[in-house]
Design an enzyme around this catalytic site. Structure first.
Site, mmCIF file in Angstrom:
data_model
loop_
_atom_site.group_PDB
_atom_site.id
_atom_site.type_symbol
_atom_site.label_atom_id
_atom_site.label_comp_id
_atom_site.label_asym_id
_atom_site.label_seq_id
_atom_site.Cartn_x
_atom_site.Cartn_y
_atom_site.Cartn_z
ATOM 1 N N LEU A 100 -1.432 -1.323 -3.700
ATOM 2 C CA LEU A 100 -1.304 -2.024 -4.975
ATOM 3 C C LEU A 100 -0.363 -3.220 -4.885
ATOM 4 C CD1 LEU A 100 -1.205 1.123 -7.291
ATOM 5 C CD2 LEU A 100 -3.176 -0.219 -6.561
ATOM 6 N N ASP A 116 -9.737 2.384 0.414
ATOM 7 C CA ASP A 116 -8.817 1.811 1.409
ATOM 8 C C ASP A 116 -8.505 0.358 1.026
ATOM 9 O OD1 ASP A 116 -7.134 1.737 3.558
ATOM 10 O OD2 ASP A 116 -8.705 1.404 5.042
#
Lengths: 334, 428
Positions: free
Chosen positions: B65, B307
């Protein structure tokens, strides 16, 4: 539904725009290069200066050190009457992407027509070709372990001038296949020009993981591999291979795979011996063979100039033809 | 606030559910799935979802993130927005942040930012070793207590088997789940592509199968000895599927996942040296892809993950081997998984389960389900919508998607998190 990528190195008419690899080219592209190169060599084996690239600027961008390739490119460019700029750019200064591209765009702004590029990364020439302006041509002078197409073409010219034709010949390549961009390009050229058999000779540690994908036959034993061949190509063995535990020693390599006069006798009596240089005498090849009657190693160097002249003039000519047909079309539209 | 979603095709593998019905939501929680309203339920808002699919909020076990740190593009706010655009409402983020998530403070920072963004659940994965260096153990129990749902080494597997064994034993005594990528760095040897036909042709440094399988064999042996529960992250080849199948058969508490791009791309996609296809583990062969797909179908592979690795353009604008590996994958996780349904690789139930129920079970949470009383996290999808991906239109700050120009069937129209709409497709 996947987007198909058009061959980056061909223009809309299917002719060479860049010269990055031999993969994806047609036999006619290769034959054209060989024919034009032949035309640059006169009866005495000399290469005269021609005005083909007069007014064009060629930049030799060498991100990896080279003397021989750079020199022959420079001579070829000067024989074509081009303006030549040599840039030796240490790879360390271009670790960052923006720097590499910024360097390119800056040089492009200096009105370069052709970039001749050498780089230590496989695919670097493709990368550069993808990012240059449409009018700039890229010629690959060696990228990582991927491709060195002008070297392979000068080898083809050498074979053709000595053997008449590539078709139906048996060719053996000895040594470090896995780490050699020259060999990859040679194999592609030989396949396109329909050599009868391409053999590679060496230990498994120096073979690519899937040699069959390259269309070659692997021989662990040099005598078997050389049996009845027309052309023998020797490849330089680099000392790094010992450090990474791929080979025990130069001596053992020479004992198993060194090209000696005795071993040469397994090939056809008129077989020729080639080496892209620089030669390690006594490591991959015996001095007797380097200097012997069957060696054509020095011819390769001369033909290298003619082949590079041919590639650059064909690419420039293709662009001119394309431009002309575009302007004819424009007139017709008007 | 009471919300009624009417006439949706509701698909929830956790309840073995696939029928047209109504969803009743009260105070952010699911009250019922039924044809008639529960007693006393009067909706403040009714949404007609005729012809639409309603899926539980998806659970992604691996998505970066971008926060804290600058290794990756994006922020928790930007990337959770990207997640919900693809129906993902629970995201596990690996510890390869900067600083590394090896302390309670970093874990809490991630949790705080996620609460501020209030777009999706963000579940941090802590580091097994300090700074992910693979040498000294992190304060595992403290990380667990702070809320890390598992510990991992992200893309930096522990190379010393003794350290790995110790980390496993220590994790076992604290009942901690380990998520491990299996990759022997010595065998990888600076490789950037699968060692095979394509790397032979392109002269790219190859990564042999054994870089993964030798490490996987070691991991399975050590995990058995340590008695720890391990989840193997992002396997890439047929042999790994086989090895995990055998381990499961022998009763080892092991689960595994695959990255969605491995189910759609192969090393042949590298032929033009396009760095957008540079990923780790590398794209392997067509046979491997077929085995991975079969692994998902048979359940040997438990979950499909994005991923997600949002990258700055500059790190991809380099020759292939010098470029950074990774794909911005949040927004293609669901579309690419639905494509496996379209081509009859998976049933719709299997596909949704691999993105919701199964990953939730692995980390022991109740998300990824539409059961009564749970947080009302779900998405509405128009199965008829046909669209084309433009990587420059991605919501994620990373536009590094190799799926540019791919066409998809089925599109998320709206996503709800805790009963609130957090995404609406403006094109609809």
């Amino acid at each position: 539904m996947r987007l198909s990528t058009p061959n980056l190195q061909l223009n809309d008419q299917g002719e060479l725009r860049h010269f990055l690899t031999l993969e994806g080219l047609k036999p006619r592209h290769l034959n054209q290069i060989l024919d034009v190169a032949d035309g640059f060599i006169d009866e005495q084996g000399q290469i005269r200066k021609v005005p083909n690239l007069h007014g064009k600027t060629i930049m030799n961008l060498f991100f990896e050190p080279s003397t021989r390739t750079l020199t022959t490119f420079e001579i070829a460019e000067k024989r074509l009457s081009a303006d030549v700029v040599n840039l030796n750019i240490a790879t360390s200064s271009t670790k960052k992407g923006e720097t590499l591209l910024d360097t390119l765009w800056n040089l492009q702004a200096m009105l370069a027509d052709i970039f001749v590029v050498r780089h230590s990364e496989s695919g670097a020439a493709h990368f550069i070709a993808r990012h240059v302006a449409p009018h700039v041509h890229v010629i690959n002078a060696g990228d990582g372990q991927h491709s060195h197409p002008t070297q392979a073409m000068l080898d083809m010219l050498t074979i053709r001038r000595h053997k008449g034709d590539i078709y139906d010949l048996k060719v053996a390549i000895i040594g470090d296949i896995q780490h050699s961009r020259v060999v990859r390009s040679q194999i592609q050229a030989l396949s396109l020009l329909e050599a009868r058999e391409i053999r590679v000779i060496g230990p498994k540690t120096l073979m690519p993981p899937d040699p069959a994908a390259l269309g070659v036959h692997v021989y662990d034993n040099i005598e078997d591999g050389l049996d009845d061949v027309d052309v023998i190509i020797n490849v330089r063995l680099q000392s790094e291979r010992m450090k990474s535990a791929l080979l025990p020693s130069e001596k053992e390599f020479f004992n198993l795979y060194g090209l000696t006069r005795d071993r040469l006798s397994y090939a056809k009596p008129d077989a020729i011996v080639m080496h892209p240089g620089p030669v390690n005498r006594g490591v991959e090849i015996d001095s007797e063979v380097v200097d012997g009657d069957q060696s054509v190693i020095l011819d390769q160097v001369t033909y290298g100039i003619a082949v590079r002249m041919a590639v650059m003039s064909i690419i420039t000519e293709n662009a001119a033809v394309l431009k002309q047909s575009a302007s004819v079309q424009q007139e017709a539209d008007a | 606030m009471r919300l009624l979603i009417e006439n949706a095709r509701i698909i929830d593998p956790s309840q073995d559910l696939d029928k047209v019905s109504n969803l009743y939501i009260a105070r952010g929680r699911i009250q019922a799935i039924d044809d008639t309203a529960p007693e006393g339920f009067t909706p403040d808002q009714t949404i007609d979802a005729t012809g639409k699919w309603l899926l539980p909020g998806l659970v992604d076990l691996q998505a970066r993130l971008g926060e804290p740190g600058s290794h990756y593009e994006g922020t928790i706010a930007s990337e959770t927005k990207a997640a919900v655009a693809s129906g993902i409402t629970t995201i596990c983020c690996p510890p390869d942040t900067n600083p590394v998530n090896d302390t309670q403070a970093v874990t809490e920072l991630i949790q705080r930012r996620a609460r501020q963004a209030a777009t999706a659940f963000v579940l941090p994965i802590g580091a097994m070793t300090q700074k992910l260096e693979g040498e000294m153990l992190s304060n595992m129990a403290a990380l667990k207590n702070a809320g890390c749902i598992a510990l991992s080494q992200a893309n930096r597997p522990i190379q010393n088997p003794l350290t790995l064994r110790n980390a496993m034993s220590y994790a076992a005594s604290n009942d901690i789940l380990l998520m491990l990528r299996c990759e022997d760095q010595t065998m990888k040897n600076g490789g950037v592509a699968h060692s095979g036909a394509v790397s032979s042709r392109l002269g790219l440094n190859g990564i042999p199968y054994s870089a993964e399988t030798a490490a996987l064999a070691q991991t399975l042996i050590l995990a058995e000895e340590a008695g720890v529960r391990v989840h193997i992250s992002q396997i890439s080849c047929a042999k790994s599927v086989e090895m995990i199948a055998r381990a499961k058969k022998e009763g080892l508490p092991v689960t595994c996942d695959v990255a969605i791009h491995q189910l759609h791309l192969t090393d042949y996609d590298l032929l033009e040296f396009n760095s957008l296809f540079h990923v780790t583990p590398p794209l392997r062969t067509h046979d491997d892809q077929a085995a991975l797909r079969m692994g998902v179908k048979t359940g040997i592979i438990d979950a499909i993950v994005s991923d997600h690795t949002p990258l700055d353009r500059d790190v991809k604008l380099l020759p292939f081997g010098e470029s950074a590996p990774g794909i911005s994958g949040l927004e293609t996780l669901l579309p690419l998984t639905l494509r496996l349904v379209e081509d009859n690789t998976l049933t719709l139930n299997q596909a949704v389960a691999a993105l919701s129920q199964r990953p939730a079970e692995i980390i022991g949470i109740q998300n990824g389900s539409l059961s009564e009383g749970l947080s009302a996290d779900f998405c509405l999808l128009n199965p008829e919508a046909h669209w084309e991906l433009d990587r420059f239109d991605l919501i994620s700050r990373g536009d590094n998607s190799p799926f540019h120009g791919w066409e998809f069937q089925g599109q998320v129209e709206a996503t709800y998190f805790q009963g609130r709409p957090v995404y609406r497709n403006n094109a609809v």
